[in-house]
Design a protein around this motif. Structure first.
Motif, mmCIF file in Angstrom:
data_model
loop_
_atom_site.group_PDB
_atom_site.id
_atom_site.type_symbol
_atom_site.label_atom_id
_atom_site.label_comp_id
_atom_site.label_asym_id
_atom_site.label_seq_id
_atom_site.Cartn_x
_atom_site.Cartn_y
_atom_site.Cartn_z
ATOM 1 N N LEU A 63 0.477 -1.053 -0.489
ATOM 2 C CA LEU A 63 0.485 0.172 -0.110
ATOM 3 C C LEU A 63 0.999 0.914 -0.188
ATOM 4 C CD1 LEU A 63 -2.768 1.001 0.186
ATOM 5 C CD2 LEU A 63 -2.224 1.130 2.754
ATOM 6 N N ARG A 85 1.830 4.890 0.802
ATOM 7 C CA ARG A 85 1.617 5.561 1.623
ATOM 8 C C ARG A 85 2.536 6.434 2.353
ATOM 9 N NH1 ARG A 85 -3.761 7.480 4.448
ATOM 10 N NH2 ARG A 85 -2.588 7.822 6.703
ATOM 11 N N SER A 91 -2.910 9.861 0.393
ATOM 12 C CA SER A 91 -3.232 9.324 1.646
ATOM 13 C C SER A 91 -4.424 8.778 1.686
ATOM 14 C CB SER A 91 -2.548 10.347 2.775
ATOM 15 O OG SER A 91 -3.365 12.050 2.157
ATOM 16 N N ILE A 102 -0.452 -5.898 5.450
ATOM 17 C CA ILE A 102 -0.051 -4.923 4.800
ATOM 18 C C ILE A 102 0.918 -4.629 4.858
ATOM 19 C CG2 ILE A 102 -1.121 -2.498 4.523
ATOM 20 C CD1 ILE A 102 -4.074 -3.249 5.532
ATOM 21 N N SER A 103 1.900 -4.131 4.214
ATOM 22 C CA SER A 103 3.352 -3.744 3.723
ATOM 23 C C SER A 103 2.890 -1.996 3.305
ATOM 24 C CB SER A 103 4.684 -4.042 3.024
ATOM 25 O OG SER A 103 5.001 -4.091 2.614
ATOM 26 N N THR A 104 2.871 -0.301 3.467
ATOM 27 C CA THR A 104 3.153 1.084 3.406
ATOM 28 C C THR A 104 4.811 0.750 3.324
ATOM 29 O OG1 THR A 104 3.621 0.966 5.088
ATOM 30 C CG2 THR A 104 1.298 0.359 4.831
ATOM 31 N N SER A 132 6.785 4.231 0.344
ATOM 32 C CA SER A 132 6.207 5.358 -0.102
ATOM 33 C C SER A 132 7.006 6.030 -1.111
ATOM 34 C CB SER A 132 7.053 6.890 0.708
ATOM 35 O OG SER A 132 7.399 7.739 0.718
#
Length: 436
Positions: A249, A251, A256, A273-275, A277
């Motif tokens: 995901l 993020r 956002s 869930i692994s965020t 950037s």
């Protein structure tokens, strides 16, 4: 047993968010457990609520959600002392054609949960007429419990006295009157408030708002006006299938806009869930099986996203073997070009042929009902999805295969169909729930 209250107004821009945050922080400072909700599809306000209370706030939406889903979401308030639900727009503002359990109006939430309405009235430019407005809202729809009003932006003690006398004559309780106070105005941009996570001084702003409201509003009377409420036992949130077992995901400040209840439902269904950037030039975790790019403000970071080649290469490599889906801003970044408000074009990931531009702003706003012509992560072709669209971008080119037949709340066809190319899909609407 919790107490519930809906904070609404005759229109947008009257001060609902500021009052909600101030009350939430003031009651929390008193040692009470406060749970906030947002009535309607706004995805910015819940983050402010969470900053004020320390508890996750979620959206409840009568157009997109069933009563069962709404009750499952509000069950989180079982351990709270006070529930504050911030409305959207005016109290009765919704769409013309009802959806799953209503029109999306704040009044639907108040009636469904039997929570009294605390009305914020801005009497600027009027006096006794403010009482007529409040009385009209009180009496407009049977089944709505009315707590009273808080006046906002009163010009002077004499102005306040005139309005208070008129409200008293109408039998409407006044819990307080707030004079103008520029220090607690929350910064805004074109989709509403600047995101909570972007404001380093958000705690100071909320503290100041709470202090200001404590000076001018009878907090005990507001608390007593809230309705006693016993939430249903917690149950799974229906109609929210995870897009995969292991989800990457995006993020950060550019990505956002995803409804908190979506992420919670994915986790509740067992998804991991692994965020990552994109703004930090990160790509999706190679150990995940699907990538989801939410909406946000990519147009404010377009140059940086265009320059982040490691992110783009990792995303392209991921898409060779696994599904990638983008919503609104995420959809734009999956395209080839994003032109910012100054007219500068920035190369995007190029996984779809979509070209978008903010050079000529045009608002796209409203509920969306989509019937998928092809699968997206978590949903097969033929699935009917309910969501909401809000952006100012214009499609310059969209050469790929349309993803869905999309209609607005009246049933009219929408040109923004989303698109697909191989395992990559995107939509302009933000998913809220599956329509079953």
């Amino acid at each position: 047993m919790a107490r519930g209250l809906v904070i609404s107004a005759p229109a947008s821009g009257v001060g609902k968010t500021t009052l909600t945050l101030a009350l939430a922080r003031a009651y929390r400072d008193r040692g009470l457990s406060v749970q906030c909700f947002k009535s309607g599809p706004d995805y910015i306000d819940p983050a402010f609520h969470a900053a004020a209370t320390g508890r996750v706030s979620v959206n409840i939406d009568s157009w997109a959600m069933s009563r069962t889903t709404i009750e499952a979401l509000v069950a989180r308030a079982a351990a709270a002392d006070i529930v504050l639900t911030e409305g959207s727009m005016g109290l009765f503002d919704g769409v013309a054609t009802p959806g799953v359990s209503g029109t999306g109006a704040t009044a639907d939430t108040a009636a469904m949960m039997d929570w009294p309405v605390l009305l914020v009235i801005d009497p600027s430019g009027q006096a006794q007429t403010a009482a007529a407005v409040a009385a009209g809202l009180r009496d407009f729809r049977p089944g709505i419990r009315f707590a009273g009003v808080v006046l906002n932006r009163v010009a002077s003690p004499r102005h306040e006295d005139l309005v208070r006398r008129a409200l008293a004559d109408a039998g409407i309780a006044v819990f307080g009157a707030l004079p103008r106070h520029a220090e607690i105005n929350l910064p805004k941009r074109h989709l509403g408030l600047v995101q909570a996570e972007e404001q380093k001084g958000i705690d100071r702003l909320i503290d100041e708002a709470a202090r200001f409201v404590m000076e001018h509003v009878d907090l005990d009377a507001v608390l007593q006006s809230a309705g006693d409420w016993s939430p249903q036992s917690a149950s799974p949130i229906a109609s929210l299938t995870p897009p995969g077992q292991r989800i990457a995901l995006a993020r950060d400040a550019a990505f956002s806009f995803i409804y908190p209840h979506m992420v919670e439902a994915w986790r509740a269904a067992g998804a991991e869930i692994s965020t990552f950037s994109p703004l930090a030039d990160e790509g999706p975790d190679a150990g995940t099986d699907v990538c989801w790019l939410p909406g946000g403000y990519p147009e404010l970071h377009a140059a940086r996203l265009s320059a982040n080649k490691r992110f783009q290469r990792a995303l392209a490599s991921f898409a060779e073997t696994r599904a990638v889906h983008g919503e609104c801003g995420g959809y734009m970044v999956l395209g080839t070009v994003l032109t910012d408000a100054e007219g500068t074009s920035h190369a995007m990931a190029g996984l779809l042929g979509l070209e978008t531009s903010f050079a000529k702003r045009r608002m796209h706003l409203g509920y969306r009902l989509a019937e998928l012509a092809a699968p997206i992560p978590g949903y097969q072709a033929g699935a009917r999805l309910r969501g909401h669209e809000f952006h100012y971008s214009t499609i310059v080119s969209q050469p790929d295969t349309p993803l869905a037949v999309v209609r607005d709340a009246t049933g009219a066809m929408i040109a923004e169909t989303g698109s697909r190319r191989g395992s990559v899909t995107g939509t302009f609407f933000h998913l809220i729930a599956e329509d079953k």
